[in-house]
Design a protein around this motif. Sequence first.
Motif, mmCIF file in Angstrom:
data_model
loop_
_atom_site.group_PDB
_atom_site.id
_atom_site.type_symbol
_atom_site.label_atom_id
_atom_site.label_comp_id
_atom_site.label_asym_id
_atom_site.label_seq_id
_atom_site.Cartn_x
_atom_site.Cartn_y
_atom_site.Cartn_z
ATOM 1 N N ILE A 59 7.996 14.262 18.827
ATOM 2 C CA ILE A 59 8.993 14.179 17.761
ATOM 3 C C ILE A 59 9.511 15.588 17.447
ATOM 4 C CG2 ILE A 59 9.305 13.576 15.322
ATOM 5 C CD1 ILE A 59 7.348 11.235 15.859
ATOM 6 N N ASP A 60 10.829 15.702 17.285
ATOM 7 C CA ASP A 60 11.457 17.009 17.103
ATOM 8 C C ASP A 60 11.035 17.685 15.798
ATOM 9 O OD1 ASP A 60 13.806 16.740 14.945
ATOM 10 O OD2 ASP A 60 13.756 14.896 16.128
ATOM 11 N N PHE A 61 11.241 18.998 15.756
ATOM 12 C CA PHE A 61 10.806 19.851 14.652
ATOM 13 C C PHE A 61 11.350 19.380 13.300
ATOM 14 C CE2 PHE A 61 11.585 23.472 11.839
ATOM 15 C CZ PHE A 61 10.312 23.990 11.728
ATOM 16 N N ALA A 62 12.664 19.181 13.199
ATOM 17 C CA ALA A 62 13.281 18.817 11.918
ATOM 18 C C ALA A 62 12.735 17.496 11.395
ATOM 19 C CB ALA A 62 14.798 18.747 12.058
ATOM 20 N N THR A 63 12.596 16.511 12.281
ATOM 21 C CA THR A 63 12.083 15.199 11.864
ATOM 22 C C THR A 63 10.633 15.322 11.404
ATOM 23 O OG1 THR A 63 13.584 14.095 13.405
ATOM 24 C CG2 THR A 63 11.716 12.810 12.581
ATOM 25 N N ARG A 64 9.832 16.130 12.101
ATOM 26 C CA ARG A 64 8.429 16.330 11.702
ATOM 27 C C ARG A 64 8.340 16.920 10.311
ATOM 28 N NH1 ARG A 64 7.855 18.997 16.618
ATOM 29 N NH2 ARG A 64 7.158 20.886 15.526
ATOM 30 N N LYS A 65 9.163 17.920 10.022
ATOM 31 C CA LYS A 65 9.112 18.583 8.720
ATOM 32 C C LYS A 65 9.489 17.631 7.592
ATOM 33 C CE LYS A 65 7.556 22.096 10.567
ATOM 34 N NZ LYS A 65 6.115 22.115 10.629
ATOM 35 N N ILE A 66 10.498 16.805 7.812
ATOM 36 C CA ILE A 66 10.905 15.820 6.800
ATOM 37 C C ILE A 66 9.834 14.742 6.659
ATOM 38 C CG2 ILE A 66 12.578 14.006 6.255
ATOM 39 C CD1 ILE A 66 14.685 15.832 7.687
ATOM 40 N N TRP A 75 0.831 -1.191 0.000
ATOM 41 C CA TRP A 75 0.000 0.000 0.000
ATOM 42 C C TRP A 75 0.874 1.251 0.000
ATOM 43 C CZ3 TRP A 75 -5.193 -1.110 -0.085
ATOM 44 C CH2 TRP A 75 -5.576 -2.398 0.318
ATOM 45 N N THR A 76 0.487 2.259 -0.763
ATOM 46 C CA THR A 76 1.219 3.513 -0.849
ATOM 47 C C THR A 76 0.342 4.650 -0.343
ATOM 48 O OG1 THR A 76 2.470 2.687 -2.742
ATOM 49 C CG2 THR A 76 2.466 5.070 -2.410
ATOM 50 N N LEU A 77 0.924 5.547 0.439
ATOM 51 C CA LEU A 77 0.186 6.659 1.026
ATOM 52 C C LEU A 77 -0.408 7.578 -0.035
ATOM 53 C CD1 LEU A 77 -0.537 8.101 3.731
ATOM 54 C CD2 LEU A 77 1.516 9.487 3.355
ATOM 55 N N LEU A 78 -1.700 7.866 0.112
ATOM 56 C CA LEU A 78 -2.414 8.816 -0.745
ATOM 57 C C LEU A 78 -2.600 10.158 -0.046
ATOM 58 C CD1 LEU A 78 -5.450 6.929 -2.328
ATOM 59 C CD2 LEU A 78 -3.601 8.054 -3.542
ATOM 60 N N SER A 79 -3.054 10.095 1.212
ATOM 61 C CA SER A 79 -3.339 11.327 1.943
ATOM 62 C C SER A 79 -3.099 11.129 3.433
ATOM 63 C CB SER A 79 -4.786 11.768 1.713
ATOM 64 O OG SER A 79 -5.678 10.821 2.268
ATOM 65 N N SER A 80 -2.829 12.256 4.093
ATOM 66 C CA SER A 80 -2.569 12.235 5.527
ATOM 67 C C SER A 80 -3.131 13.510 6.140
ATOM 68 C CB SER A 80 -1.058 12.137 5.768
ATOM 69 O OG SER A 80 -0.785 11.979 7.139
ATOM 70 N N ASP A 81 -3.926 13.363 7.182
ATOM 71 C CA ASP A 81 -4.552 14.500 7.844
ATOM 72 C C ASP A 81 -4.114 14.529 9.313
ATOM 73 O OD1 ASP A 81 -6.426 16.692 8.155
ATOM 74 O OD2 ASP A 81 -7.733 15.255 9.179
ATOM 75 N N ASN A 82 -3.568 15.654 9.762
ATOM 76 C CA ASN A 82 -3.131 15.898 11.136
ATOM 77 C C ASN A 82 -1.919 15.062 11.547
ATOM 78 O OD1 ASN A 82 -3.254 17.385 13.561
ATOM 79 N ND2 ASN A 82 -4.302 15.708 14.568
ATOM 80 N N PHE A 83 -1.049 14.752 10.602
ATOM 81 C CA PHE A 83 0.184 14.033 10.930
ATOM 82 C C PHE A 83 1.064 14.882 11.848
ATOM 83 C CE2 PHE A 83 4.207 11.844 9.205
ATOM 84 C CZ PHE A 83 4.080 10.790 10.095
ATOM 85 N N GLU A 84 1.091 16.190 11.597
ATOM 86 C CA GLU A 84 1.875 17.119 12.427
ATOM 87 C C GLU A 84 1.411 17.061 13.881
ATOM 88 O OE1 GLU A 84 4.582 20.459 13.207
ATOM 89 O OE2 GLU A 84 4.378 19.295 11.378
ATOM 90 N N GLY A 85 0.104 17.151 14.118
ATOM 91 C CA GLY A 85 -0.432 17.104 15.479
ATOM 92 C C GLY A 85 -0.115 15.798 16.178
ATOM 93 N N TYR A 86 -0.230 14.698 15.451
ATOM 94 C CA TYR A 86 0.081 13.379 16.000
ATOM 95 C C TYR A 86 1.559 13.306 16.390
ATOM 96 C CZ TYR A 86 0.914 8.333 16.041
ATOM 97 O OH TYR A 86 1.302 7.063 16.382
ATOM 98 N N MET A 87 2.443 13.775 15.499
ATOM 99 C CA MET A 87 3.886 13.736 15.803
ATOM 100 C C MET A 87 4.222 14.644 16.983
ATOM 101 S SD MET A 87 5.827 13.388 12.120
ATOM 102 C CE MET A 87 5.089 14.829 11.363
ATOM 103 N N LEU A 88 3.565 15.792 17.095
ATOM 104 C CA LEU A 88 3.769 16.668 18.257
ATOM 105 C C LEU A 88 3.388 15.941 19.548
ATOM 106 C CD1 LEU A 88 2.560 20.192 17.091
ATOM 107 C CD2 LEU A 88 4.736 19.675 18.191
ATOM 108 N N ALA A 89 2.263 15.233 19.537
ATOM 109 C CA ALA A 89 1.826 14.479 20.720
ATOM 110 C C ALA A 89 2.851 13.415 21.106
ATOM 111 C CB ALA A 89 0.461 13.842 20.469
ATOM 112 N N LEU A 90 3.546 12.856 20.118
ATOM 113 C CA LEU A 90 4.576 11.855 20.394
ATOM 114 C C LEU A 90 5.892 12.491 20.855
ATOM 115 C CD1 LEU A 90 4.114 9.382 17.413
ATOM 116 C CD2 LEU A 90 3.567 8.967 19.820
#
Length: 134
Positions: free
Chosen positions: A26-33, A9-24
């Motif tokens: 995960i540092d700024f640079a890694t989130r942006k990449i 399976w290949t990713l088509l769309s992602s909603d609120n990945f940033e918010g999820y990573m913040l809750a975990l």
Amino acid sequence: MPADLSGTWTLLSSDNFEGYMLALGIDFATRKIAKLLKPQKVIEQNGDSFTIHTNSSLRNYFVKFKVGEEFDEDNRGLDNRKCKSLVIWDNDRLTCIQKGEKKNRGWTHWIEGDKLHLEMFCEGQVCKQTFHRA
């Protein structure tokens, strides 16, 4: 009968990945990449035994489990935390509850039409992703 999630399976769309990573935490640079990646998910299902590979150009993640059996999960390559995980069938949805440092954490996979859906949740943040067969 539970759904067959097997496939590539290949990713088509992602909603609120940033918010999820913040809750975990995960540092700024890694989130942006990570937001720029289009990971591929390979699910191998044999009855209630699963192997899930999530592959991207940044990091790869692998998990192997049997539905209904708690296991130790090492999220190295994700947020680098360890947790106790339990995966169950909730009708045709495969749901994982992860107990550890972060509260209300886990995920749910299901198929709708020809798409694989994934909801990942942690401390009130929910990321919704949709995948198509590769």
